[in-house]
Design an enzyme around this catalytic site. Sequence first.
Site, PDB file in Angstrom:
ATOM      1  N   HIS A   1      -9.723   1.615   4.822  1.00 27.08           N
ATOM      2  CA  HIS A   1      -8.430   1.768   5.501  1.00 27.08           C
ATOM      3  C   HIS A   1      -8.611   2.681   6.711  1.00 27.08           C
ATOM      4  O   HIS A   1      -9.329   3.680   6.646  1.00 27.08           O
ATOM      5  CB  HIS A   1      -7.375   2.337   4.544  1.00 27.08           C
TER       6      HIS A   1
ATOM      7  N   GLY B   1       2.056   1.655  10.948  1.00 28.27           N
ATOM      8  CA  GLY B   1       3.122   2.657  10.918  1.00 28.27           C
ATOM      9  C   GLY B   1       3.782   2.922  12.265  1.00 28.27           C
ATOM     10  O   GLY B   1       4.456   3.935  12.440  1.00 28.27           O
TER      11      GLY B   1
ATOM     12  N   GLU C   1      -6.871   4.899   8.008  1.00 28.81           N
ATOM     13  CA  GLU C   1      -6.537   6.322   7.842  1.00 28.81           C
ATOM     14  C   GLU C   1      -7.731   7.075   7.254  1.00 28.81           C
ATOM     15  O   GLU C   1      -7.968   8.239   7.584  1.00 28.81           O
ATOM     16  CB  GLU C   1      -5.282   6.460   6.963  1.00 28.81           C
TER      17      GLU C   1
ATOM     18  N   SER D   1       2.803  -2.719  10.353  1.00 30.01           N
ATOM     19  CA  SER D   1       4.232  -2.788  10.677  1.00 30.01           C
ATOM     20  C   SER D   1       4.925  -4.058  10.182  1.00 30.01           C
ATOM     21  O   SER D   1       5.863  -4.552  10.810  1.00 30.01           O
ATOM     22  CB  SER D   1       4.448  -2.613  12.187  1.00 30.01           C
TER      23      SER D   1
ATOM     24  N   GLU E   1      -6.060  -5.262  10.182  1.00 32.52           N
ATOM     25  CA  GLU E   1      -5.011  -4.276  10.469  1.00 32.52           C
ATOM     26  C   GLU E   1      -5.327  -3.569  11.781  1.00 32.52           C
ATOM     27  O   GLU E   1      -6.123  -2.609  11.793  1.00 32.52           O
ATOM     28  CB  GLU E   1      -4.971  -3.218   9.365  1.00 32.52           C
TER      29      GLU E   1
ATOM     30  N   LYS F   1       0.060   4.317  -0.043  1.00 31.11           N
ATOM     31  CA  LYS F   1      -0.524   5.513   0.609  1.00 31.11           C
ATOM     32  C   LYS F   1      -0.286   6.719  -0.309  1.00 31.11           C
ATOM     33  O   LYS F   1      -0.285   6.566  -1.522  1.00 31.11           O
ATOM     34  CB  LYS F   1       0.064   5.725   1.994  1.00 31.11           C
TER      35      LYS F   1
ATOM     36  N   ASN G   1       0.853  -1.199   0.000  1.00 29.52           N
ATOM     37  CA  ASN G   1       0.000   0.000   0.000  1.00 29.52           C
ATOM     38  C   ASN G   1       0.887   1.246   0.000  1.00 29.52           C
ATOM     39  O   ASN G   1       1.528   1.551   0.997  1.00 29.52           O
ATOM     40  CB  ASN G   1      -0.907  -0.018   1.239  1.00 29.52           C
TER      41      ASN G   1
ATOM     42  N   GLY H   1       2.587  -1.561   4.320  1.00 28.35           N
ATOM     43  CA  GLY H   1       2.557  -0.121   4.041  1.00 28.35           C
ATOM     44  C   GLY H   1       3.966   0.404   3.832  1.00 28.35           C
ATOM     45  O   GLY H   1       4.576   0.198   2.781  1.00 28.35           O
ATOM     46  N   GLY H   2       4.504   1.052   4.870  1.00 26.53           N
ATOM     47  CA  GLY H   2       5.817   1.698   4.778  1.00 26.53           C
ATOM     48  C   GLY H   2       6.902   0.859   4.103  1.00 26.53           C
ATOM     49  O   GLY H   2       7.643   1.364   3.251  1.00 26.53           O
TER      50      GLY H   2
HETATM   51  C1  PEP Z   1      -1.042   0.085   5.825  1.00 24.51           C
HETATM   52  O1  PEP Z   1      -0.860   1.145   5.262  1.00 24.51           O
HETATM   53  O2  PEP Z   1      -2.082  -0.524   5.621  1.00 24.51           O
HETATM   54  C2  PEP Z   1      -0.012  -0.443   6.724  1.00 24.51           C
HETATM   55  C3  PEP Z   1      -0.181  -1.642   7.215  1.00 24.51           C
HETATM   56  O3  PEP Z   1       1.067   0.348   7.007  1.00 24.51           O
HETATM   57  P1  PEP Z   1       2.440  -0.094   7.727  1.00 24.51           P
HETATM   58  O4  PEP Z   1       2.886  -1.364   7.090  1.00 24.51           O
HETATM   59  O5  PEP Z   1       3.364   1.057   7.456  1.00 24.51           O
HETATM   60  O6  PEP Z   1       2.141  -0.279   9.175  1.00 24.51           O
END
Ligand code: PEP
Length: 246
Positions: free
Chosen positions: A93, A171, A95, A211, A165, A10, A8, A232-233
């Site tokens: 999501h 994050g 966010e 994470s 999640e 973002k 992802n 994500g990151g």
């Molecule tokens: C996400 O954006 O759905 C996510 C899981 O981010 P991260 O892996 O950075 O925690």
Amino acid sequence: MKKFIVGNFKMNTTLHEFAKYLDEFLPLIKDCKNVVALSIPYTHLMLASQKLVATNVVYGSQNISTEEKGAYTGEISNLMVKDLGAYFTLVGHSEIRKKFRETNEQINQKIIRALSVNLKCILCIGETRTERNSNKTKMVLKKQLEVALKGLYENELKNIIIAYEPVWAIGTGKMPTVKEIEKTVEDIRQIIMDMFSQNSAEKICVIYGGSVNQNNCTNLLKIKNINGLLVGGACLDAKEFSNIVK
Ligand code: PEP
């Protein structure tokens, strides 16, 4: 069995940076048997449709509108995303739930829109830290699933991927223990069983996000009944994401 590994992006990368990313990433994962999915900004969908043709990577958007067309300035519809060859859209999501106060009802509308044009949905659900601390995780997930999947026919579940999640794990570098994730995935399948059937509960694709990185992914993928990961990151680094995918 093949795992479903989603990256992802973002709100990251310009189009030029995304093109460079693909040039590095695609050769690294070309022999990988897992399903690789990129959840990218709308502005990158057209480029993805050109660069990802005949590769083992699918792509999709991070959201869609609850509406199909009309006077909704700034929105992007199911049809627009589908038109650019997307395989899926992310919905719900945390966010978006938090920053834009998206409700479970709106998520349900988005899922119905997505399915109506043959877009798969990666439905994100998860509890906050406070909810987990007060033992409300299962209750929260039940509500999120019951409302988001309301009105769906059982045979439509093949087009739904549930991404568990925990909000507090996104994050932050924190995450539940392997045992806790295993138990929550069991709970999710139990909720699907109560809503639909045992067969659906066993078959539905459930992935974990929060994470994930190249160091913890192997252990996470060993969790019973986990079908993949949402990253994500760590997906923004082509080398690291290719290691996760492999
Ligand atoms: C996400 O954006 O759905 C996510 C899981 O981010 P991260 O892996 O950075 O925690």
